[in-house]
Scaffold this active site. Structure first.
Site, PDB file in Angstrom:
ATOM      1  CG  ASP A  59      -0.357  -0.271   2.515  1.00 16.76           C
ATOM      2  OD1 ASP A  59       0.883  -0.386   2.583  1.00 16.76           O
ATOM      3  OD2 ASP A  59      -1.109  -0.371   3.507  1.00 16.76           O
ATOM      4  CG  ASP A 468       1.884   1.123  11.488  1.00 13.48           C
ATOM      5  OD1 ASP A 468       1.552   2.087  12.191  1.00 13.48           O
ATOM      6  OD2 ASP A 468       1.266   0.783  10.475  1.00 13.48           O
TER       7      ASP A 468
END
Length: 526
Positions: A59, A468
Protein backbone atom coordinates in the site's frame (compact mmCIF):
# COMPACT_ATOMS: atom_id res chain seq x y z
CA UNK A 1 0.28 0.72 7.00
CA UNK A 2 -0.93 4.34 7.19
CA UNK A 3 1.45 7.02 6.01
CA UNK A 4 1.48 10.35 4.23
CA UNK A 5 4.55 9.36 2.30
CA UNK A 6 6.57 6.20 1.92
CA UNK A 7 10.33 6.25 1.86
CA UNK A 8 12.79 3.42 1.36
CA UNK A 9 15.41 3.25 4.08
CA UNK A 10 18.81 4.18 2.69
CA UNK A 11 22.02 4.50 4.64
CA UNK A 12 25.69 5.07 4.04
CA UNK A 13 28.01 2.18 4.62
CA UNK A 14 30.26 4.28 6.86
CA UNK A 15 29.37 6.62 9.73
CA UNK A 16 29.27 10.40 9.27
CA UNK A 17 31.77 12.29 11.52
CA UNK A 18 30.30 15.30 13.32
CA UNK A 19 33.01 17.83 12.37
CA UNK A 20 32.82 20.86 10.17
CA UNK A 21 35.63 19.98 7.76
CA UNK A 22 36.03 16.45 6.56
CA UNK A 23 37.76 14.76 3.70
CA UNK A 24 35.49 13.47 0.94
CA UNK A 25 34.30 9.96 1.67
CA UNK A 26 33.25 7.20 -0.67
CA UNK A 27 29.75 5.93 0.02
CA UNK A 28 27.95 2.84 -1.13
CA UNK A 29 24.19 3.37 -1.13
CA UNK A 30 21.79 0.45 -0.93
CA UNK A 31 18.53 -0.69 0.60
CA UNK A 32 18.85 -1.52 4.26
CA UNK A 33 17.59 -5.00 5.03
CA UNK A 34 14.71 -5.28 7.47
CA UNK A 35 14.04 -8.87 6.50
CA UNK A 36 10.51 -8.85 5.32
CA UNK A 37 7.69 -6.41 4.89
CA UNK A 38 7.06 -4.15 7.83
CA UNK A 39 3.57 -3.28 6.61
CA UNK A 40 0.44 -4.42 4.80
CA UNK A 41 0.81 -6.63 1.71
CA UNK A 42 -2.67 -6.52 0.14
CA UNK A 43 -1.98 -8.39 -3.09
CA UNK A 44 0.08 -11.35 -4.35
CA UNK A 45 -0.45 -12.59 -7.90
CA UNK A 46 1.05 -15.58 -9.73
CA UNK A 47 1.22 -15.62 -13.51
CA UNK A 48 -0.79 -18.60 -14.81
CA UNK A 49 1.43 -19.23 -17.83
CA UNK A 50 5.05 -18.80 -16.76
CA UNK A 51 6.25 -21.05 -13.96
CA UNK A 52 7.62 -19.26 -10.91
CA UNK A 53 6.53 -15.77 -11.97
CA UNK A 54 4.79 -13.85 -9.19
CA UNK A 55 4.42 -10.29 -7.96
CA UNK A 56 3.37 -8.61 -4.74
CA UNK A 57 1.88 -5.16 -4.26
CA UNK A 58 1.96 -3.03 -1.13
CA UNK A 59 0.00 0.00 0.00
CA UNK A 60 2.91 2.43 0.52
CA UNK A 61 5.97 0.40 -0.45
CA UNK A 62 5.64 -0.23 -4.18
CA UNK A 63 5.60 -3.56 -6.04
CA UNK A 64 7.96 -6.53 -6.02
CA UNK A 65 8.89 -9.51 -8.19
CA UNK A 66 9.47 -12.97 -6.70
CA UNK A 67 12.90 -14.54 -7.22
CA UNK A 68 13.72 -18.25 -7.46
CA UNK A 69 15.29 -18.23 -3.98
CA UNK A 70 12.09 -16.86 -2.38
CA UNK A 71 13.49 -13.32 -2.10
CA UNK A 72 11.81 -10.32 -3.75
CA UNK A 73 13.17 -7.61 -6.05
CA UNK A 74 11.72 -4.08 -5.72
CA UNK A 75 10.34 -2.69 -8.97
CA UNK A 76 9.57 0.93 -8.10
CA UNK A 77 12.74 2.14 -6.40
CA UNK A 78 13.20 4.56 -9.28
CA UNK A 79 10.23 6.66 -8.11
CA UNK A 80 11.45 10.07 -6.94
CA UNK A 81 9.77 12.83 -4.92
CA UNK A 82 7.77 13.95 -7.93
CA UNK A 83 6.38 10.44 -8.37
CA UNK A 84 5.94 9.44 -4.73
CA UNK A 85 2.38 8.26 -5.31
CA UNK A 86 3.73 5.45 -7.52
CA UNK A 87 4.44 3.67 -4.25
CA UNK A 88 0.73 3.18 -3.52
CA UNK A 89 -0.25 0.15 -5.63
CA UNK A 90 -4.03 -0.38 -5.66
CA UNK A 91 -4.08 -3.19 -8.22
CA UNK A 92 -1.74 -5.47 -10.16
CA UNK A 93 -2.13 -7.63 -13.26
CA UNK A 94 0.37 -10.03 -14.85
CA UNK A 95 -0.37 -10.99 -18.44
CA UNK A 96 -1.63 -14.59 -18.94
CA UNK A 97 -0.75 -14.50 -22.65
CA UNK A 98 2.54 -12.59 -22.73
CA UNK A 99 4.03 -12.99 -19.24
CA UNK A 100 6.60 -10.25 -19.82
CA UNK A 101 3.76 -7.71 -19.57
CA UNK A 102 2.96 -6.28 -16.14
CA UNK A 103 0.48 -3.57 -15.14
CA UNK A 104 0.21 -1.60 -11.88
CA UNK A 105 -2.57 0.80 -10.92
CA UNK A 106 -0.82 3.37 -8.72
CA UNK A 107 -1.76 6.40 -6.67
CA UNK A 108 -1.68 6.95 -2.92
CA UNK A 109 -4.90 8.72 -1.85
CA UNK A 110 -8.21 9.78 -3.34
CA UNK A 111 -8.65 12.66 -0.87
CA UNK A 112 -6.70 15.90 -0.63
CA UNK A 113 -3.61 14.29 0.91
CA UNK A 114 -2.49 13.40 -2.62
CA UNK A 115 -3.12 16.14 -5.20
CA UNK A 116 -2.21 13.85 -8.11
CA UNK A 117 -4.37 11.70 -10.34
CA UNK A 118 -3.40 8.06 -10.62
CA UNK A 119 -1.83 6.13 -13.47
CA UNK A 120 -1.45 2.67 -14.91
CA UNK A 121 2.23 1.73 -15.00
CA UNK A 122 2.96 -0.51 -17.98
CA UNK A 123 5.97 -2.81 -18.29
CA UNK A 124 6.90 -5.12 -21.14
CA UNK A 125 10.03 -6.47 -19.46
CA UNK A 126 8.78 -8.05 -16.22
CA UNK A 127 8.88 -4.78 -14.31
CA UNK A 128 12.42 -3.71 -15.14
CA UNK A 129 11.10 -0.51 -16.74
CA UNK A 130 7.71 1.19 -16.86
CA UNK A 131 5.81 3.76 -18.86
CA UNK A 132 2.90 5.62 -17.28
CA UNK A 133 -0.59 5.93 -18.71
CA UNK A 134 -2.23 8.80 -16.84
CA UNK A 135 -5.79 8.45 -15.57
CA UNK A 136 -8.31 11.31 -15.23
CA UNK A 137 -9.05 10.44 -11.57
CA UNK A 138 -7.27 9.50 -8.38
CA UNK A 139 -6.20 5.99 -7.33
CA UNK A 140 -6.06 4.96 -3.67
CA UNK A 141 -3.28 2.50 -2.95
CA UNK A 142 -3.36 3.43 0.75
CA UNK A 143 -7.11 3.99 1.07
CA UNK A 144 -9.73 1.77 2.79
CA UNK A 145 -10.59 -1.31 0.73
CA UNK A 146 -7.11 -1.58 -0.75
CA UNK A 147 -7.04 -5.32 -0.14
CA UNK A 148 -9.98 -5.96 -2.47
CA UNK A 149 -9.34 -7.13 -5.96
CA UNK A 150 -7.84 -7.45 -8.20
CA UNK A 151 -9.45 -4.30 -9.66
CA UNK A 152 -7.20 -4.55 -12.72
CA UNK A 153 -7.64 -7.52 -15.07
CA UNK A 154 -6.32 -8.64 -18.47
CA UNK A 155 -8.49 -10.49 -20.97
CA UNK A 156 -6.99 -14.01 -21.08
CA UNK A 157 -8.09 -14.53 -24.68
CA UNK A 158 -7.29 -11.08 -26.06
CA UNK A 159 -4.59 -9.55 -23.90
CA UNK A 160 -4.71 -6.15 -25.58
CA UNK A 161 -7.92 -5.64 -23.57
CA UNK A 162 -7.78 -4.61 -19.92
CA UNK A 163 -10.41 -3.49 -17.43
CA UNK A 164 -9.88 -1.34 -14.35
CA UNK A 165 -12.41 -0.76 -11.59
CA UNK A 166 -12.06 2.76 -10.18
CA UNK A 167 -12.84 4.25 -6.79
CA UNK A 168 -14.83 7.36 -5.84
CA UNK A 169 -17.75 6.59 -8.13
CA UNK A 170 -15.59 6.81 -11.26
CA UNK A 171 -16.83 3.47 -12.58
CA UNK A 172 -15.39 0.81 -14.86
CA UNK A 173 -12.70 1.63 -17.42
CA UNK A 174 -11.39 -0.27 -20.43
CA UNK A 175 -8.28 -0.27 -22.60
CA UNK A 176 -8.00 -1.99 -25.97
CA UNK A 177 -4.34 -1.10 -26.61
CA UNK A 178 -2.39 -2.77 -23.79
CA UNK A 179 -3.20 -0.04 -21.29
CA UNK A 180 -1.92 2.89 -23.33
CA UNK A 181 -5.27 4.71 -23.28
CA UNK A 182 -8.46 4.21 -21.27
CA UNK A 183 -12.15 4.92 -21.81
CA UNK A 184 -15.04 4.66 -19.42
CA UNK A 185 -17.43 1.74 -19.91
CA UNK A 186 -20.65 3.71 -20.16
CA UNK A 187 -22.83 0.59 -20.12
CA UNK A 188 -21.63 -0.28 -16.62
CA UNK A 189 -23.52 2.12 -14.40
CA UNK A 190 -23.20 0.70 -10.86
CA UNK A 191 -20.20 2.29 -9.14
CA UNK A 192 -20.79 1.01 -5.59
CA UNK A 193 -22.44 2.78 -2.68
CA UNK A 194 -20.40 1.75 0.37
CA UNK A 195 -18.66 4.52 2.33
CA UNK A 196 -16.79 3.48 5.50
CA UNK A 197 -17.56 6.66 7.47
CA UNK A 198 -19.50 9.47 5.82
CA UNK A 199 -18.78 11.80 8.76
CA UNK A 200 -15.00 11.76 8.23
CA UNK A 201 -14.14 15.34 7.28
CA UNK A 202 -10.65 14.37 6.09
CA UNK A 203 -12.10 12.44 3.17
CA UNK A 204 -10.06 9.35 3.98
CA UNK A 205 -13.02 7.26 5.17
CA UNK A 206 -15.80 9.24 3.52
CA UNK A 207 -15.02 8.34 -0.09
CA UNK A 208 -16.80 5.60 -2.03
CA UNK A 209 -14.78 2.39 -2.17
CA UNK A 210 -16.04 1.84 -5.71
CA UNK A 211 -15.42 -1.29 -7.74
CA UNK A 212 -13.96 -4.26 -5.85
CA UNK A 213 -12.73 -6.65 -8.54
CA UNK A 214 -12.89 -7.71 -12.19
CA UNK A 215 -12.74 -11.41 -13.17
CA UNK A 216 -12.79 -12.86 -16.68
CA UNK A 217 -14.36 -16.26 -17.28
CA UNK A 218 -11.60 -17.72 -19.46
CA UNK A 219 -13.71 -20.78 -20.23
CA UNK A 220 -16.27 -18.69 -22.10
CA UNK A 221 -14.01 -17.58 -24.90
CA UNK A 222 -11.36 -18.64 -27.37
CA UNK A 223 -7.89 -17.36 -28.06
CA UNK A 224 -7.75 -14.27 -30.26
CA UNK A 225 -11.25 -13.04 -29.47
CA UNK A 226 -12.43 -10.95 -26.54
CA UNK A 227 -13.72 -13.06 -23.66
CA UNK A 228 -17.54 -12.87 -23.61
CA UNK A 229 -18.19 -13.44 -19.91
CA UNK A 230 -16.84 -10.96 -17.38
CA UNK A 231 -17.79 -10.66 -13.71
CA UNK A 232 -17.45 -7.43 -11.76
CA UNK A 233 -17.91 -6.94 -8.00
CA UNK A 234 -18.71 -3.55 -6.50
CA UNK A 235 -18.57 -2.32 -2.92
CA UNK A 236 -22.21 -2.18 -1.90
CA UNK A 237 -24.32 -3.66 0.90
CA UNK A 238 -28.06 -4.23 0.74
CA UNK A 239 -28.25 -4.14 -3.05
CA UNK A 240 -26.90 -6.03 -6.05
CA UNK A 241 -23.10 -6.00 -6.04
CA UNK A 242 -22.01 -8.64 -8.58
CA UNK A 243 -22.64 -8.06 -12.26
CA UNK A 244 -21.93 -10.06 -15.39
CA UNK A 245 -21.53 -9.39 -19.08
CA UNK A 246 -21.97 -12.17 -21.63
CA UNK A 247 -21.10 -10.04 -24.66
CA UNK A 248 -17.56 -8.87 -23.89
CA UNK A 249 -18.65 -5.86 -21.87
CA UNK A 250 -21.28 -4.37 -24.16
CA UNK A 251 -24.13 -4.96 -21.71
CA UNK A 252 -24.31 -5.87 -18.02
CA UNK A 253 -26.81 -7.36 -15.61
CA UNK A 254 -26.91 -8.32 -11.94
CA UNK A 255 -26.14 -11.98 -11.33
CA UNK A 256 -29.42 -13.55 -10.20
CA UNK A 257 -29.71 -15.06 -6.74
CA UNK A 258 -26.64 -13.33 -5.32
CA UNK A 259 -26.10 -12.50 -1.65
CA UNK A 260 -26.41 -8.78 -0.98
CA UNK A 261 -25.77 -8.74 2.77
CA UNK A 262 -22.04 -8.08 2.63
CA UNK A 263 -19.39 -6.50 0.38
CA UNK A 264 -17.69 -8.82 -2.16
CA UNK A 265 -13.91 -8.67 -1.57
CA UNK A 266 -12.62 -11.29 -3.99
CA UNK A 267 -14.02 -12.99 -7.06
CA UNK A 268 -11.87 -15.97 -8.02
CA UNK A 269 -12.51 -18.25 -10.99
CA UNK A 270 -11.99 -22.01 -10.83
CA UNK A 271 -11.86 -22.89 -14.54
CA UNK A 272 -11.99 -26.67 -14.15
CA UNK A 273 -15.06 -26.42 -11.91
CA UNK A 274 -16.55 -23.65 -14.05
CA UNK A 275 -17.23 -21.85 -10.81
CA UNK A 276 -16.78 -18.37 -9.36
CA UNK A 277 -15.88 -18.16 -5.66
CA UNK A 278 -16.69 -14.93 -3.82
CA UNK A 279 -15.54 -13.85 -0.36
CA UNK A 280 -17.59 -11.29 1.56
CA UNK A 281 -17.10 -9.02 4.56
CA UNK A 282 -19.28 -6.42 6.26
CA UNK A 283 -16.47 -3.86 6.03
CA UNK A 284 -14.16 -2.64 3.29
CA UNK A 285 -11.03 -3.71 5.16
CA UNK A 286 -8.24 -3.97 5.84
CA UNK A 287 -8.81 -3.07 9.52
CA UNK A 288 -12.50 -3.85 9.87
CA UNK A 289 -14.72 -6.85 9.24
CA UNK A 290 -16.74 -8.63 11.91
CA UNK A 291 -19.06 -10.77 9.75
CA UNK A 292 -18.90 -12.31 6.34
CA UNK A 293 -19.51 -15.31 4.12
CA UNK A 294 -18.23 -17.30 1.15
CA UNK A 295 -20.37 -18.25 -1.83
CA UNK A 296 -19.74 -20.51 -4.80
CA UNK A 297 -21.43 -19.69 -8.09
CA UNK A 298 -21.93 -22.54 -10.55
CA UNK A 299 -21.69 -20.77 -13.89
CA UNK A 300 -23.23 -23.62 -15.89
CA UNK A 301 -26.35 -23.86 -13.72
CA UNK A 302 -26.48 -20.23 -12.54
CA UNK A 303 -26.83 -21.35 -8.91
CA UNK A 304 -25.25 -20.05 -5.70
CA UNK A 305 -24.15 -22.16 -2.73
CA UNK A 306 -23.23 -20.81 0.69
CA UNK A 307 -19.95 -22.53 1.66
CA UNK A 308 -19.03 -20.38 4.67
CA UNK A 309 -16.78 -22.60 6.85
CA UNK A 310 -18.04 -21.43 10.28
CA UNK A 311 -21.22 -19.99 11.75
CA UNK A 312 -22.71 -18.72 14.99
CA UNK A 313 -20.27 -17.56 17.65
CA UNK A 314 -17.37 -18.96 15.60
CA UNK A 315 -18.05 -16.36 12.91
CA UNK A 316 -16.73 -13.05 14.22
CA UNK A 317 -14.77 -11.92 11.16
CA UNK A 318 -15.18 -11.23 7.48
CA UNK A 319 -13.35 -13.09 4.72
CA UNK A 320 -10.57 -11.72 2.52
CA UNK A 321 -7.91 -13.70 0.67
CA UNK A 322 -9.06 -16.66 -1.41
CA UNK A 323 -7.25 -19.04 -3.73
CA UNK A 324 -7.89 -22.13 -5.84
CA UNK A 325 -5.39 -24.88 -6.59
CA UNK A 326 -5.32 -25.04 -10.38
CA UNK A 327 -3.57 -28.44 -10.19
CA UNK A 328 -6.28 -29.91 -7.95
CA UNK A 329 -9.78 -28.70 -8.90
CA UNK A 330 -11.96 -28.27 -5.84
CA UNK A 331 -9.05 -27.53 -3.52
CA UNK A 332 -9.55 -24.02 -2.19
CA UNK A 333 -8.35 -21.86 0.71
CA UNK A 334 -9.73 -18.75 2.39
CA UNK A 335 -8.41 -16.37 5.05
CA UNK A 336 -10.23 -14.59 7.81
CA UNK A 337 -9.83 -10.92 6.98
CA UNK A 338 -9.61 -9.72 10.57
CA UNK A 339 -9.54 -12.28 13.35
CA UNK A 340 -7.74 -10.15 15.91
CA UNK A 341 -8.20 -12.67 18.71
CA UNK A 342 -7.10 -15.32 19.50
CA UNK A 343 -5.20 -15.37 16.19
CA UNK A 344 -5.74 -15.12 12.47
CA UNK A 345 -7.37 -18.06 10.71
CA UNK A 346 -7.12 -19.84 7.37
CA UNK A 347 -9.40 -22.62 6.13
CA UNK A 348 -8.76 -25.26 3.46
CA UNK A 349 -11.17 -27.47 1.54
CA UNK A 350 -10.49 -30.26 -0.96
CA UNK A 351 -14.13 -30.72 -1.99
CA UNK A 352 -15.11 -27.30 -3.28
CA UNK A 353 -16.20 -25.97 0.10
CA UNK A 354 -18.43 -28.86 1.19
CA UNK A 355 -16.13 -29.38 4.19
CA UNK A 356 -13.26 -27.40 5.67
CA UNK A 357 -10.22 -27.85 7.92
CA UNK A 358 -8.72 -24.91 9.89
CA UNK A 359 -5.14 -23.86 10.48
CA UNK A 360 -5.86 -23.97 14.23
CA UNK A 361 -8.63 -25.19 16.51
CA UNK A 362 -9.40 -24.95 20.21
CA UNK A 363 -8.12 -27.67 22.52
CA UNK A 364 -9.37 -26.47 25.88
CA UNK A 365 -9.33 -22.75 26.54
CA UNK A 366 -6.88 -21.04 26.54
CA UNK A 367 -4.89 -23.76 24.76
CA UNK A 368 -5.04 -23.96 20.98
CA UNK A 369 -4.11 -26.75 18.59
CA UNK A 370 -2.00 -25.03 15.97
CA UNK A 371 -1.45 -27.21 12.93
CA UNK A 372 1.80 -25.67 11.76
CA UNK A 373 5.45 -25.08 12.55
CA UNK A 374 6.70 -21.51 12.44
CA UNK A 375 9.90 -19.72 11.48
CA UNK A 376 10.61 -16.00 11.34
CA UNK A 377 14.36 -16.41 10.88
CA UNK A 378 14.40 -13.94 7.98
CA UNK A 379 12.64 -11.28 10.08
CA UNK A 380 13.17 -12.21 13.73
CA UNK A 381 11.61 -8.97 14.99
CA UNK A 382 8.20 -10.39 14.00
CA UNK A 383 7.99 -12.31 17.26
CA UNK A 384 8.98 -15.51 19.03
CA UNK A 385 10.46 -18.07 16.66
CA UNK A 386 8.26 -20.92 17.85
CA UNK A 387 4.60 -21.89 17.88
CA UNK A 388 2.85 -20.30 20.84
CA UNK A 389 -0.11 -22.49 21.72
CA UNK A 390 -1.88 -19.98 23.96
CA UNK A 391 -4.65 -17.62 22.92
CA UNK A 392 -3.93 -14.02 22.09
CA UNK A 393 -0.64 -14.32 20.21
CA UNK A 394 -1.25 -12.99 16.70
CA UNK A 395 1.26 -15.25 15.01
CA UNK A 396 -0.59 -16.26 11.84
CA UNK A 397 -1.29 -12.64 11.00
CA UNK A 398 -4.06 -10.14 10.46
CA UNK A 399 -5.44 -8.08 7.57
CA UNK A 400 -5.13 -11.16 5.36
CA UNK A 401 -6.43 -10.02 1.98
CA UNK A 402 -3.91 -11.88 -0.18
CA UNK A 403 -3.67 -15.68 -0.33
CA UNK A 404 -2.35 -17.68 -3.29
CA UNK A 405 -1.34 -21.21 -4.29
CA UNK A 406 1.32 -21.44 -6.97
CA UNK A 407 -0.54 -22.56 -10.13
CA UNK A 408 2.36 -24.90 -11.02
CA UNK A 409 3.11 -26.25 -7.54
CA UNK A 410 0.39 -27.33 -5.11
CA UNK A 411 2.90 -27.34 -2.25
CA UNK A 412 3.88 -23.68 -2.63
CA UNK A 413 1.66 -21.05 -1.04
CA UNK A 414 1.97 -17.43 0.09
CA UNK A 415 -0.22 -15.01 1.98
CA UNK A 416 0.10 -11.37 2.97
CA UNK A 417 -0.60 -9.88 6.38
CA UNK A 418 -0.44 -6.47 8.00
CA UNK A 419 3.25 -7.02 8.67
CA UNK A 420 4.80 -9.39 6.13
CA UNK A 421 4.36 -12.32 3.72
CA UNK A 422 4.11 -15.82 5.14
CA UNK A 423 3.97 -19.14 3.32
CA UNK A 424 5.75 -22.39 2.72
CA UNK A 425 6.50 -25.27 0.36
CA UNK A 426 4.80 -28.26 1.99
CA UNK A 427 1.16 -27.25 1.74
CA UNK A 428 -0.09 -30.72 0.77
CA UNK A 429 0.79 -31.90 4.28
CA UNK A 430 -2.32 -29.99 5.36
CA UNK A 431 -4.39 -32.82 3.85
CA UNK A 432 -2.34 -35.68 5.34
CA UNK A 433 -0.58 -34.90 8.62
CA UNK A 434 -2.51 -31.62 8.98
CA UNK A 435 0.68 -29.80 9.86
CA UNK A 436 2.41 -27.37 7.52
CA UNK A 437 5.47 -25.15 7.67
CA UNK A 438 4.89 -21.41 7.88
CA UNK A 439 7.84 -19.10 7.28
CA UNK A 440 8.33 -15.38 6.90
CA UNK A 441 9.01 -15.07 3.17
CA UNK A 442 9.13 -11.34 2.47
CA UNK A 443 12.91 -10.95 2.23
CA UNK A 444 13.53 -7.95 -0.02
CA UNK A 445 10.16 -6.33 0.63
CA UNK A 446 10.75 -3.26 2.80
CA UNK A 447 7.28 -1.77 3.13
CA UNK A 448 7.66 0.82 5.86
CA UNK A 449 7.04 4.47 6.73
CA UNK A 450 10.37 5.94 7.78
CA UNK A 451 9.94 8.73 10.35
CA UNK A 452 13.61 9.30 11.19
CA UNK A 453 17.16 8.04 10.55
CA UNK A 454 20.40 8.73 12.36
CA UNK A 455 23.96 7.49 11.86
CA UNK A 456 25.98 8.51 14.94
CA UNK A 457 29.76 8.74 14.67
CA UNK A 458 30.13 5.78 17.03
CA UNK A 459 28.10 2.71 17.81
CA UNK A 460 25.60 1.11 15.41
CA UNK A 461 25.77 2.11 11.75
CA UNK A 462 22.13 3.20 11.66
CA UNK A 463 19.14 3.73 13.95
CA UNK A 464 15.68 4.10 12.48
CA UNK A 465 12.32 5.43 13.65
CA UNK A 466 9.59 3.56 11.79
CA UNK A 467 5.81 3.80 11.58
CA UNK A 468 3.82 0.91 13.11
CA UNK A 469 6.87 -1.24 13.94
CA UNK A 470 8.84 1.09 16.23
CA UNK A 471 12.21 1.12 14.49
CA UNK A 472 15.51 -0.66 14.84
CA UNK A 473 19.15 -0.62 15.81
CA UNK A 474 20.87 -1.68 12.59
CA UNK A 475 24.22 -3.21 13.51
CA UNK A 476 24.43 -4.49 9.93
CA UNK A 477 22.87 -3.17 6.76
CA UNK A 478 22.82 -6.63 5.21
CA UNK A 479 20.93 -8.63 7.84
CA UNK A 480 17.61 -8.17 9.59
CA UNK A 481 17.55 -6.69 13.10
CA UNK A 482 16.79 -9.19 15.85
CA UNK A 483 14.13 -7.01 17.46
CA UNK A 484 12.50 -3.62 17.26
CA UNK A 485 12.74 -1.03 20.04
CA UNK A 486 11.12 -2.37 23.19
CA UNK A 487 11.39 -0.03 26.16
CA UNK A 488 9.29 2.00 25.90
CA UNK A 489 7.16 0.51 23.14
CA UNK A 490 4.90 2.63 20.93
CA UNK A 491 2.95 1.75 17.83
CA UNK A 492 5.05 4.31 15.95
CA UNK A 493 8.39 5.98 16.66
CA UNK A 494 7.85 9.54 15.45
CA UNK A 495 11.50 10.64 15.38
CA UNK A 496 14.99 9.88 16.68
CA UNK A 497 18.14 11.92 17.24
CA UNK A 498 21.47 11.91 19.09
CA UNK A 499 23.29 14.56 21.14
CA UNK A 500 26.01 16.24 19.10
CA UNK A 501 28.37 16.64 22.03
CA UNK A 502 27.67 13.17 23.37
CA UNK A 503 26.44 11.00 20.49
CA UNK A 504 25.92 7.94 22.69
CA UNK A 505 22.86 9.74 24.11
CA UNK A 506 19.94 8.82 21.87
CA UNK A 507 16.46 10.33 22.15
CA UNK A 508 13.41 8.68 20.59
CA UNK A 509 9.82 9.93 20.67
CA UNK A 510 6.68 7.98 19.88
CA UNK A 511 2.94 8.16 19.26
CA UNK A 512 0.02 5.82 19.71
CA UNK A 513 1.52 4.16 22.76
CA UNK A 514 0.04 1.29 24.72
CA UNK A 515 2.49 1.20 27.60
CA UNK A 516 3.81 4.71 28.30
CA UNK A 517 2.49 8.30 28.00
CA UNK A 518 2.44 9.71 24.48
CA UNK A 519 5.57 11.51 23.29
CA UNK A 520 7.62 10.37 26.28
CA UNK A 521 11.30 10.51 25.36
CA UNK A 522 13.55 7.52 25.69
CA UNK A 523 17.15 8.32 26.60
CA UNK A 524 19.76 5.73 25.71
CA UNK A 525 23.23 5.81 27.26
CA UNK A 526 24.85 2.69 25.88
Amino acid sequence: MFSFKALTIWAAASAIPLIFAVSPQAYTWKNVKIGGGGGFVPGIVFNPKEKGLAYARTDIGGAYKLNADDTWTPLLDFADDARWNYWGVDALATDPVQPNRLYLATGMYTNSWDPNNGQILISTDYGKTFTASKLPFKVGGNMPGRGMGERLAIDPNNNAVLYFGARSGNGLWKSVNFGSTWTKVSSFTNTGTFIPDASDSSGYNSDKIGISWVTFDSTSGSSGSSTPRIFVGVASKGSNNIFVSNDAGSTWSAVAGQNTTFIPHKGVLSPAEKALYVTYSDGAGPYDGTLGSIYKYNIATSTWTDITPVSGSDLYFGFGGFTVDLQKPGTIMVAALNSWWPDGQIFRSTDGGASWSPLWAWASYPTMNKYYSYSDSLAPWLGPNYVDGTAGNLQIGWMMESLVINPFDSNHWLYGTGATIYGGRDLLKWDTTHNVTIKSLADGIEETSIQGLISPPSGPTLLSAVGDIEGFVHTSLDSAPATSFLNPKWSTSADIDFAGNKPTNIVRIGTGDRYVPKSLSYLSKN
